[in-house]
Design a protein around this motif. Structure first.
Motif, PDB file in Angstrom:
ATOM      1  N   VAL A 175       0.861  -1.181   0.000  1.00  0.00           N
ATOM      2  CA  VAL A 175       0.000   0.000   0.000  1.00  0.00           C
ATOM      3  C   VAL A 175       0.900   1.234   0.000  1.00  0.00           C
ATOM      4  CG1 VAL A 175      -1.818   1.271   1.183  1.00  0.00           C
ATOM      5  CG2 VAL A 175      -1.828  -1.231   1.216  1.00  0.00           C
TER       6      VAL A 175
ATOM      7  N   GLN B 209       1.258   5.596  -0.472  1.00  0.00           N
ATOM      8  CA  GLN B 209       0.578   6.883  -0.293  1.00  0.00           C
ATOM      9  C   GLN B 209       0.940   7.755  -1.488  1.00  0.00           C
ATOM     10  OE1 GLN B 209      -1.463   7.168   2.397  1.00  0.00           O
ATOM     11  NE2 GLN B 209      -0.798   5.073   2.806  1.00  0.00           N
ATOM     12  N   THR B 210       0.072   7.765  -2.500  1.00  0.00           N
ATOM     13  CA  THR B 210       0.350   8.550  -3.698  1.00  0.00           C
ATOM     14  C   THR B 210      -0.229   9.953  -3.555  1.00  0.00           C
ATOM     15  OG1 THR B 210      -1.656   8.026  -4.948  1.00  0.00           O
ATOM     16  CG2 THR B 210       0.163   6.426  -5.052  1.00  0.00           C
TER      17      THR B 210
ATOM     18  N   GLU C 257      -4.406   6.632  -1.449  1.00  0.00           N
ATOM     19  CA  GLU C 257      -3.790   5.324  -1.237  1.00  0.00           C
ATOM     20  C   GLU C 257      -3.925   4.447  -2.470  1.00  0.00           C
ATOM     21  OE1 GLU C 257      -3.780   4.163   3.455  1.00  0.00           O
ATOM     22  OE2 GLU C 257      -5.196   3.171   2.159  1.00  0.00           O
TER      23      GLU C 257
ATOM     24  N   GLY D 201       4.718   9.698   3.594  1.00  0.00           N
ATOM     25  CA  GLY D 201       3.769   8.763   4.185  1.00  0.00           C
ATOM     26  C   GLY D 201       4.422   7.436   4.498  1.00  0.00           C
TER      27      GLY D 201
ATOM     28  N   ARG E 253       3.142   0.332   3.329  1.00  0.00           N
ATOM     29  CA  ARG E 253       2.770  -0.850   4.121  1.00  0.00           C
ATOM     30  C   ARG E 253       2.918  -2.080   3.239  1.00  0.00           C
ATOM     31  NH1 ARG E 253      -1.818   2.466   5.056  1.00  0.00           N
ATOM     32  NH2 ARG E 253      -3.158   0.875   4.167  1.00  0.00           N
TER      33      ARG E 253
END
Length: 135
Positions: A25, A27-28, A32, A49, A52
């Protein structure tokens, strides 16, 4: 379950690498983004960010700065200026960075302070503190 490899790279070299990830995952800039094996090729800008990584029943959390993710069906390469795995974050150092950034932002009008730079430093410190909670 199919797996995908991930490599998080900074100018100083690889910070995190795993070839058994089931879900990544990111953080763009637009929100997400979840990535699994077979994802279509994509390049996505990242914001400060956490990355994950789910591996079986465990999860790894890595604090990253701005950068880019290159996504291919079997590999994700994250290119950032700095990254730290949750277990390796120096919490006291992160808290000191947060305090310095807050002080700079409070004194921005009285001194010649680069507001955007101080604001990014604040976000990086907050991110490192938040990610460190996943030790």
């Amino acid at each position: 379950m199919n797996t995908i490899a991930i490599d998080i790279v900074t100018p100083n070299g690889s910070v995190y690498s795993n070839d058994q990830a089931e879900l990544i995952v990111l953080q763009t800039e637009t929100g997400e983004m979840g990535v699994m094996a077979g994802h279509i090729p994509t390049v996505a800008p990242l914001k400060i960010g956490a990355v994950r990584v789910s591996i079986g029943n465990s999860k790894e959390h890595i604090a990253v700065t701005e950068g880019f993710a290159e996504i291919r069906p079997g590999q994700v390469t994250v290119l950032v200026q700095a990254a730290e795995v949750a277990d390796e974050i120096d919490i006291e150092r992160a808290k000191e960075s947060l305090k310095r950034a807050e002080e700079r932002l409070q004194h921005q009008k009285q001194e010649n302070v680069d507001f955007q730079r101080a604001e990014r430093a604040l976000h990086r410190a907050i991110n490192r503190i938040e990610v460190s909670k996943f030790r």
